[in-house]
Scaffold this active site. Structure first.
Site, PDB file in Angstrom:
ATOM      1  CE  LYS A 134      11.996  -2.754  -5.390  1.00  0.00           C
ATOM      2  NZ  LYS A 134      12.782  -3.840  -5.986  1.00  0.00           N
ATOM      3  CE  LYS A 153      14.903 -11.010  -9.164  1.00  0.00           C
ATOM      4  NZ  LYS A 153      15.515 -10.900  -7.866  1.00  0.00           N
ATOM      5  CG  ASN A 199       0.243   2.288   3.613  1.00  0.00           C
ATOM      6  OD1 ASN A 199      -0.817   2.384   3.000  1.00  0.00           O
ATOM      7  ND2 ASN A 199       1.372   2.816   3.175  1.00  0.00           N
ATOM      8  N   GLY A 200      -0.798  -1.024   6.536  1.00  0.00           N
ATOM      9  CA  GLY A 200      -0.548  -1.865   7.703  1.00  0.00           C
ATOM     10  C   GLY A 200      -1.773  -2.702   8.024  1.00  0.00           C
ATOM     11  CG  HIS A 228      21.046 -36.242  -2.058  1.00  0.00           C
ATOM     12  ND1 HIS A 228      21.448 -37.478  -1.606  1.00  0.00           N
ATOM     13  CD2 HIS A 228      22.167 -35.488  -2.151  1.00  0.00           C
ATOM     14  CE1 HIS A 228      22.758 -37.472  -1.416  1.00  0.00           C
ATOM     15  NE2 HIS A 228      23.221 -36.272  -1.745  1.00  0.00           N
ATOM     16  CD  GLU A 267      18.139 -12.878  -6.557  1.00  0.00           C
ATOM     17  OE1 GLU A 267      17.532 -13.371  -5.596  1.00  0.00           O
ATOM     18  OE2 GLU A 267      17.774 -11.826  -7.111  1.00  0.00           O
ATOM     19  CB  CYS A 321      -0.875   0.049   1.229  1.00  0.00           C
ATOM     20  SG  CYS A 321      -1.890  -1.393   1.461  1.00  0.00           S
ATOM     21  CD  GLU A 332      10.907 -11.630  -7.476  1.00  0.00           C
ATOM     22  OE1 GLU A 332      12.024 -11.434  -8.008  1.00  0.00           O
ATOM     23  OE2 GLU A 332      10.443 -10.901  -6.597  1.00  0.00           O
ATOM     24  NE  ARG A 377       4.767   1.892  -0.929  1.00  0.00           N
ATOM     25  CZ  ARG A 377       5.623   2.085   0.064  1.00  0.00           C
ATOM     26  NH1 ARG A 377       6.742   2.727  -0.169  1.00  0.00           N
ATOM     27  NH2 ARG A 377       5.375   1.661   1.273  1.00  0.00           N
ATOM     28  CD1 TRP A 413      -0.069  -5.864  -3.134  1.00  0.00           C
ATOM     29  CD2 TRP A 413      -0.243  -6.687  -1.062  1.00  0.00           C
ATOM     30  NE1 TRP A 413       0.434  -7.133  -3.141  1.00  0.00           N
ATOM     31  CE2 TRP A 413       0.340  -7.667  -1.892  1.00  0.00           C
ATOM     32  CE3 TRP A 413      -0.445  -6.983   0.278  1.00  0.00           C
ATOM     33  CZ2 TRP A 413       0.724  -8.915  -1.420  1.00  0.00           C
ATOM     34  CZ3 TRP A 413      -0.071  -8.236   0.754  1.00  0.00           C
ATOM     35  CH2 TRP A 413       0.510  -9.177  -0.096  1.00  0.00           C
TER      36      TRP A 413
END
Ligand code: AGP
Length: 611
Positions: A606, A488, A100-101, A507, A484, A2, A491, A27, A74
């Site tokens: 973000k 990437k 926000n929160g 394994h 990583e 948010c 995402e 964001r 969000w």
């Protein structure tokens, strides 16, 4: 996640708020809204989807007014739709709020308010807060400021809020707890936002609100900040170094590509002034020599990409400074009842500096006596301010949701930190320090050379766009590179990808290998070279196709692989930085060919400011 924008001043606020919302789009959000006070009425417009949808809605509406608040949401409580979008308005349409929160005790408060006759229109926790503020204001016959302070004292949870009241159209009340809020002080105008990006072209004079502080922003009056007990707080006005051009795409089709290509420059900025006569100088280390000399153990806490950087940091610090290092997901650490002593150092890594789990991990570590060192990008962010000391990575604003330049900046800072600690503690050979310092110095140039792979990777991406799964394998320093690389890809392209230590393949994951599954090996020339050659052979023997990141001139792996991406020769400890470039480009180009929204992938934010 948010985003909040607020404005009070001499100008029409609508264009400022809308532009501000666009700046906060990076964001991540799913709906947007705006509330403007005009002629003692709050005009409220909200829309599911992008800010452009909200703009369309507002075209035929009254958007006049010089005081307003706006929000990108969000979703946490209630699905993303027009009703649940912020701002939320009180029952009598007197007060509007953006938040926000999360309000954790919202259902208890909601039930109590219902008993007093409050009716609710939305499923959100935020509506409960605005109703509570109105209820307190009416019952206690008090000011908006007092009502907000009283309401917040009843709330459990995290918040950044901005509140307006149609009956006091010259005031915005803002407050924060565990969610960022920054106030921009302009010329006869004041801005409120989740970060400074919405107002940077109007002012660079900022005040970061601290937890439990309430700002009273009144037209034509200096900013006032109080604590939750109404006692005045000190106001620290800071000058921000941020330019509008840093927030634009600069001719690139996506922020992500711009940020990938910026890396020679951003790493130059990250290194600037920190390599002196072949030695690494970090003020965070020189200012805290005793702490680093007496440390028993380092615990790295972080999330996502920053956690991957932390895994590389572990190797670096253990190799150079011979300090035992543990790496923890911040979200697990905070609830793990960890054993921490005052001889421990906790290193918190976070690009945004606002990640809720990392912030909570820091608070826990501090309560238990650890010294906390931050590795952050955003100057003045909550994590940067919550830590005892630290090193900024200085790579500039990262707008693309998928972290690229921040990752290489984090690993570069961790390389410097490990080397500096090794020198301080006398655990690293002088020649190695010289070698690492020289390689760091050359890093921007090595990245420039590596970026020349862009065209060939773009072609390669077309071959693999329609795969449903990818495996990424690496060893040693490049096991985190595999994690990583996989992150990437998943995402931004929504292709399932797994990262593994290459030797772990046998394994379990080896069962997946067939001609449909491409395996990306991160296999530069290092001590694990021969081992990884045999891992590649195991994949080839089962008909799998292999894409390898190799060191230029490595004929052995080139012959074994179906495709290679060759990077320049670099000391082993810096290979994850250089190897990450082709992995970023591969993910980017696959996502572009698939037509995905590279900069704002679905469901992702973000800045992850909720648990
Ligand atoms: C990276 O590409 C991700 N978007 C994500 O994993 C991110 O690294 C994570 O949310 C942590 O963020 P931070 O570095 O801002 O704390």
């Amino acid at each position: 996640m948010c985003g909040i924008v607020g404005y009070i001043g001499k100008n029409d606020c609508y264009p400022i708020l809308i532009k501000g919302l666009h700046r906060l789009e990076y964001r991540g959000y799913d709906s947007a809204g705006i509330a403007i006070v005009h002629n003692n009425i709050i005009n409220l417009y909200k829309s599911r989807g992008k800010v452009s949808e909200l703009e369309k809605l507002c075209e035929s509406k009254c958007t006049e007014g010089t005081l307003g608040i706006a929000h990108t949401r969000w979703a946490t409580h209630g699905e993303p739709n027009d009703t649940n979008a912020h701002p939320h308005i009180s029952q009598d349409s007197n007060i509007a709020i953006v938040h926000n929160g999360t309000i954790e005790n919202y259902s208890v408060l909601k039930e109590a308010l219902k008993e007093h006759g409050c009716e609710f229109q939305t499923e959100t926790d935020t509506e409960v807060l605005v109703q509570l503020i109105e209820y307190i204001k009416d019952t206690n016959k008090c000011s908006l400021q007092s009502a907000v302070i009283e309401a917040l004292s009843q709330v459990i949870g995290a918040y950044a809020i901005a509140v307006i009241d149609k009956n006091t159209p010259d005031t915005i009340i803002a407050a924060r707890k565990s969610s960022p809020l920054v106030i921009g002080i302009g010329d006869d105008e004041t801005f409120i936002a989740s970060d400074a990006t919405p107002f940077i072209e109007y002012t660079n004079q900022v005040v970061y609100l601290n937890d439990d502080e309430i700002a009273i922003v009144k037209r034509g009056e200096p900013l006032k900040v109080v604590k939750s007990n109404n006692e005045p707080s000190e106001i620290d006005i800071q000058t921000l170094k941020l330019s509008v051009s840093q927030l634009e795409k600069g001719g690139y089709p996506h922020f992500m590509l711009k940020e990938i290509f910026e890396q020679p420059e951003t790493l130059g900025d990250c290194l600037r002034g920190r390599i002196v006569d072949g030695h690494i100088q970090l003020s965070g280390v020189t200012d805290n020599k005793d702490v680093f000399l007496n440390v028993n153990r380092i615990i790295i806490v972080a999330c996502g990409t920053s956690w991957h950087a932390g895994l590389i940091g572990k190797r670096l610090i253990q190799d150079f400074a011979r300090i035992p290092v543990e790496v923890e997901y911040a979200s697990e650490f905070r609830y793990s009842n960890p054993v921490i002593t005052d001889k421990d150092i906790v290193i918190a890594i976070s690009q945004s500096g606002e990640t809720a789990d990392t912030l909570a991990a820091i608070q826990l570590a501090k309560q238990r006596g650890a010294f906390v060192y931050g590795v952050c990008n955003v100057v003045g962010s909550s994590i940067a301010r919550a830590t005892d000391s630290g090193t900024y990575i200085h790579v500039g604003p990262e707008i693309g949701v998928a972290s690229t330049k921040a990752f290489t900046g984090q690993v570069t800072v961790l390389t410097m930190l490990a080397t500096a600690l090794g020198e301080l503690r006398g655990t690293v050979d002088k020649d190695i320090v010289k070698k690492v310092a020289a390689a760091l110095y050359r890093l921007p140039d090595l990245i420039t050379q590596t970026l020349q792979l862009n065209e060939s990777i773009e072609k390669l991406a077309r071959t693999f766009t329609y795969c449903h799964n990818f495996l990424y394998l690496g060893r040693g320093y490049n096991y985190p590179s595999a994690l990583e690389g996989a992150l990437k890809l998943k995402e931004i392209s929504y292709i399932h990808a797994e990262g593994y230590p290459a030797a772990e393949m046998k394994h379990g994951p080896i069962a997946l290998i067939d001609k449909e599954l491409p395996t990306v090996f991160i296999a530069p020339n290092d001590v694990m070279h021969e081992k990884i050659v045999s891992n590649i052979q195991q994949v080839k023997a089962r008909g799998g196709s292999v894409i390898s990141v190799i060191t230029k001139g490595d004929k052995e792996i080139a012959e074994l692989s179906d495709h290679v991406m060759a990077i320049p020769e670099v000391p082993e400890c810096l290979s994850p930085v250089v190897a990450s470039i082709p992995l970023q480009l591969l993910a980017y180009h696959i996502a572009v060919v698939k037509g995905c929204n590279v900069d704002m992938p679905r469901n992702l934010a973000k800045s992850v400011t909720v648990e």
